[in-house]
Design a protein around this motif. Sequence first.
Motif: not given
Length: 148
Positions: A47, A85-86
């Motif tokens: 993350t 956030g990916e």
Amino acid sequence: MGEERTWRSDLESVMCLVAAVIMGFVGYLILSDLYLLEHRGEVVSATVLDKYSDGGGSRIEVRFVTRTGETVLGDTTNYVDAEVGETIQIVYDRENPGRMQAADYGFDYWLPGGIFGGVAVFFIVWGLRGLCLSARQRSWRKSGGGAC
């Protein structure tokens, strides 16, 4: 005056050779990291926690869990595309999980090898050239040729 110039030239030449050794060592470290990731690397999901710029370019901070269950927090400049956030794929060294990079970055040996190797070769040639010229000047003075 001529002796001082020769001494200064010798010092500059030796410093060029020292710079060549340093560039070669840094290049070796970068290439060994790439080699270890390519041959011992494990690919896992991570993350992206943060994306920021420092003086050396853009970096991402990621959190991932190794295959042995250890949670690792690390950062890298070696990535192509990542947003906060990916979830991205990273490759880490199973023996040193802090050594990692995004999996989309690749394992290009040519760019770092070419840059650091090329600069090291330049410094070697320039340093040896300077030492040869200084030796030739000293030899010329000893044979009665005078100062250059």
